[in-house]
Write an enzyme that holds these catalytic residues in place. Structure first.
Site, mmCIF file in Angstrom:
data_model
loop_
_atom_site.group_PDB
_atom_site.id
_atom_site.type_symbol
_atom_site.label_atom_id
_atom_site.label_comp_id
_atom_site.label_asym_id
_atom_site.label_seq_id
_atom_site.Cartn_x
_atom_site.Cartn_y
_atom_site.Cartn_z
ATOM 1 N N VAL A 83 10.618 -8.813 0.594
ATOM 2 C CA VAL A 83 9.947 -7.622 0.065
ATOM 3 C C VAL A 83 10.795 -7.058 -1.073
ATOM 4 C CG1 VAL A 83 9.182 -5.286 0.612
ATOM 5 C CG2 VAL A 83 8.973 -7.100 2.336
ATOM 6 N N PHE B 237 15.783 -13.291 8.584
ATOM 7 C CA PHE B 237 14.849 -14.123 7.806
ATOM 8 C C PHE B 237 14.297 -13.355 6.629
ATOM 9 C CE2 PHE B 237 12.787 -12.359 11.611
ATOM 10 C CZ PHE B 237 11.792 -11.574 11.061
ATOM 11 N N TYR C 271 11.320 1.494 6.818
ATOM 12 C CA TYR C 271 10.135 0.968 7.497
ATOM 13 C C TYR C 271 9.531 1.830 8.601
ATOM 14 C CZ TYR C 271 10.723 -3.260 4.793
ATOM 15 O OH TYR C 271 10.808 -4.142 3.752
HETATM 16 C C1 LIG Z 1 12.879 -0.778 -0.934
HETATM 17 C C2 LIG Z 1 11.840 -1.004 -2.007
HETATM 18 C C3 LIG Z 1 10.998 -2.209 -1.627
HETATM 19 C C4 LIG Z 1 10.974 0.248 -2.104
HETATM 20 O O1 LIG Z 1 9.899 0.041 -2.985
HETATM 21 P P1 LIG Z 1 9.169 1.269 -3.732
HETATM 22 O O2 LIG Z 1 7.963 0.697 -4.379
HETATM 23 O O3 LIG Z 1 10.149 2.010 -4.558
HETATM 24 O O4 LIG Z 1 8.749 2.170 -2.493
HETATM 25 P P2 LIG Z 1 7.563 3.256 -2.500
HETATM 26 O O5 LIG Z 1 7.557 3.979 -3.806
HETATM 27 O O6 LIG Z 1 6.297 2.634 -2.084
HETATM 28 O O7 LIG Z 1 8.083 4.219 -1.366
HETATM 29 C C5 LIG Z 1 7.402 4.468 -0.182
HETATM 30 C C6 LIG Z 1 8.226 5.432 0.624
HETATM 31 O O8 LIG Z 1 9.434 4.783 1.053
HETATM 32 C C7 LIG Z 1 10.571 5.540 0.611
HETATM 33 N N1 LIG Z 1 11.614 4.576 0.303
HETATM 34 C C8 LIG Z 1 11.520 3.564 -0.553
HETATM 35 N N2 LIG Z 1 12.675 2.867 -0.572
HETATM 36 C C9 LIG Z 1 13.515 3.477 0.276
HETATM 37 C C10 LIG Z 1 14.854 3.222 0.662
HETATM 38 N N3 LIG Z 1 15.552 2.207 0.171
HETATM 39 N N4 LIG Z 1 15.390 4.047 1.590
HETATM 40 C C11 LIG Z 1 14.688 5.077 2.100
HETATM 41 N N5 LIG Z 1 13.415 5.352 1.749
HETATM 42 C C12 LIG Z 1 12.847 4.562 0.841
HETATM 43 C C13 LIG Z 1 10.089 6.312 -0.574
HETATM 44 O O9 LIG Z 1 10.878 7.435 -0.814
HETATM 45 C C14 LIG Z 1 8.670 6.675 -0.157
HETATM 46 O O10 LIG Z 1 8.764 7.743 0.748
HETATM 47 P P3 LIG Z 1 7.511 8.715 1.106
HETATM 48 O O11 LIG Z 1 6.629 7.928 2.027
HETATM 49 O O12 LIG Z 1 8.148 9.858 1.801
HETATM 50 O O13 LIG Z 1 6.871 9.032 -0.201
HETATM 51 C C15 LIG Z 1 12.490 -1.255 -3.395
HETATM 52 O O14 LIG Z 1 13.301 -0.169 -3.739
HETATM 53 C C16 LIG Z 1 13.318 -2.523 -3.425
HETATM 54 O O15 LIG Z 1 12.811 -3.572 -3.798
HETATM 55 N N6 LIG Z 1 14.609 -2.421 -3.021
HETATM 56 C C17 LIG Z 1 15.531 -3.541 -3.030
HETATM 57 C C18 LIG Z 1 15.093 -4.685 -2.136
HETATM 58 C C19 LIG Z 1 14.847 -4.223 -0.711
HETATM 59 O O16 LIG Z 1 15.605 -3.485 -0.131
HETATM 60 N N7 LIG Z 1 13.748 -4.737 -0.139
HETATM 61 C C20 LIG Z 1 13.414 -4.507 1.245
HETATM 62 C C21 LIG Z 1 13.823 -5.720 1.984
HETATM 63 S S1 LIG Z 1 13.691 -5.493 3.749
#
Ligand SMILES: CC(C)(COP(=O)(O)OP(=O)(O)OC[C@H]1O[C@@H](n2cnc3c(N)ncnc32)[C@H](O)[C@@H]1OP(=O)(O)O)[C@@H](O)C(=O)NCCC(=O)NCCS
Length: 400
Positions: free
Chosen positions: A80, A400, A121
């Site tokens: 993701v 994974f 999550y």
């Molecule tokens: C984590 C990630 C996927 C978030 O994507 P994003 O498109 O910025 O997330 P969204 O804008 O849809 O956010 C949805 C919600 O999650 C929260 N959120 C997003 N990333 C977060 C994080 N790292 N920690 C805490 N909260 C987070 C947002 O604040 C938002 O909160 P809300 O529901 O209160 O509005 C992105 O920052 C990323 O790719 N990070 C690096 C890779 C990673 O960690 N991937 C996950 C692998 S398990």
């Protein structure tokens, strides 16, 4: 949101993985090779597209997951990633919505994942369902309280023989350990036994040891030796990637084997279960430096089907009132056979809290202490814990 979310085409796999590779500083090898070793089934990757460019991706494995009572089908969200150019605009939220709807349509009752960060999550209905530990023990403090009594012998094997022998042990352990995932031969070959350069982190090659008795495998170890000498003294470490046995005696024997390897000053291992027998095998448990972190997260995608698929430690009635904002089809009151009911609830909780109890990793009493469940009917927490009780803590030995 102008960004379009859709299923990735078969020629878009690499593009879908680039957002997550971005955060690793690039793919770990040639892109095509890396995409192939992921083993994500066709049609199970979603992408976000902006102006014709893929800006985010999310995949899902198809697993057989052991839960109390036996294996069930489960989706395994993975890779993701949202590019930094598109972060915090709700792209992940939309990807999660589409992915969970897809999992629901496919009839997989639960989804399981490893979270890169704990804060992400819960809002999508995942609950922390297991914990895992890392340890690092000095070789000089690895004596067991009792001698190992196992009459078999270890043998080093090449990857092709490991591929034939190790699953016999693994399947046996996986069948009785909630949280473990079934592995296909392809998974073994391309992931578990693959000795990729990027996984070595400066260590030695991947070594495969099988412990056999009467010609049958009873335990195996996958490890690396990290050789080092300092001022004429060995300071290297054995890095145990995975070690397990089909019986308790063989488990003790395989750990004795990896703890005893000469020249190594320390032994380190990751992702161990918190009820690992080493706690009671070792004479000096305090030298393990056991550090606990989060393990597998569980999302009940179809609460009724998930409750019906799980086994319980006895007979008894329980009505759970479950709230699920993100997947509203789950909202409602359930009996443990998965049927919806209008009867008064015993417990009231959110779907992520229920996910935390699903594998037996956390109890309802744990939830109560954390203010994550409401005990509507007196005594319901104790009744629920008696029903959800498991003999083993959930364990997922791989990320994974
Ligand atoms: C984590 C990630 C996927 C978030 O994507 P994003 O498109 O910025 O997330 P969204 O804008 O849809 O956010 C949805 C919600 O999650 C929260 N959120 C997003 N990333 C977060 C994080 N790292 N920690 C805490 N909260 C987070 C947002 O604040 C938002 O909160 P809300 O529901 O209160 O509005 C992105 O920052 C990323 O790719 N990070 C690096 C890779 C990673 O960690 N991937 C996950 C692998 S398990």
């Amino acid at each position: 949101m102008s960004v379009e979310i859709r299923t990735a085409g078969s020629d878009e796999k690499i593009g879908a993985l680039r957002p997550i590779w971005h955060y690793f500083g690039g793919p770990a090898g040639p892109e095509k090779e890396q995409a192939e070793r992921m083993l994500i089934p066709e049609g199970r990757i979603h992408v976000a597209v902006d102006g014709g460019e893929i800006v985010a991706g999310a995949g899902a494995f198809e697993f057989d997951l052991t839960v109390p009572g036996g294996p069930i089908r489960a989706a395994g969200p993975t890779v993701v990633g949202v590019l930094p150019t598109h972060r915090r605009r709700g792209v992940l939220r939309e990807l999660m919505r589409v992915q969970l709807e897809d999992v629901h349509t496919r009839g997989e009752p639960v989804a399981v994942l490893w979270a890169s960060e704990g804060g992400i999550y819960g809002r999508f209905g995942y609950g922390l369902a297991s914990v895992a530990g890392d340890m690092e023990i000095p070789k000089g403090h690895t004596r067991f309280a009792q001698p190992v009594d196992w009459p078999g012998s270890p043998r080093l094997v090449a990857a092709d023989e490991a591929l034939r022998l190790f699953p016999q042990v693994y399947d046996c352990v996986a069948s009785e350990t909630p949280g473990m995932l079934g592995r296909t031969p392809e998974w073994w070959e391309k992931r578990t036994l693959a000795d990729s350069e990027w996984r070595r982190s400066g260590g030695g090659e991947l070594v495969f040891a099988v412990l056999e008795r009467d010609g049958r495998p009873e335990a195996f170890a996958i490890y690396r030796l990290n050789f080092a000498y300092d001022d004429g003294v060995p300071t290297g470490k054995t890095h145990v990637v995975e070690a397990m046995g089909a019986t308790s005696a063989a488990t003790a024997a395989v750990w004795r084997y990896v703890l005893d390897i000469d020249w190594m000053a320390r032994i380190e291992a990751e992702l161990l279960p918190v009820d690992h027998p080493l706690f009671l095998l070792l004479l000096e448990q305090n030298r393990m430096r056991f550090r606990i972190g989060d393990g597998l997260w569980v999302r009940l995608v179809d609460v009724g089907a998930a409750l019906a698929a799980r086994g319980y430690a006895g007979e008894g009635e329980l009505v759970l009132e479950v709230a699920d904002e993100f997947c509203p089809w789950n909202d409602g009151r359930y009996r443990l056979d998965g049927t919806k009911t209008t009867a008064g609830p015993d417990l009231r909780l959110s779907v992520d809290a229920l996910g935390s109890t699903y594998l037996g990793g956390f109890s309802f009493a744990d939830l109560l202490r954390a203010g994550r469940v409401e005990e509507v009917r007196e005594g319901a927490i104790a009744r629920a814990d008696a029903l959800f009780r498991t003999d083993r803590k959930p364990w997922c030995p791989e990320i994974f």
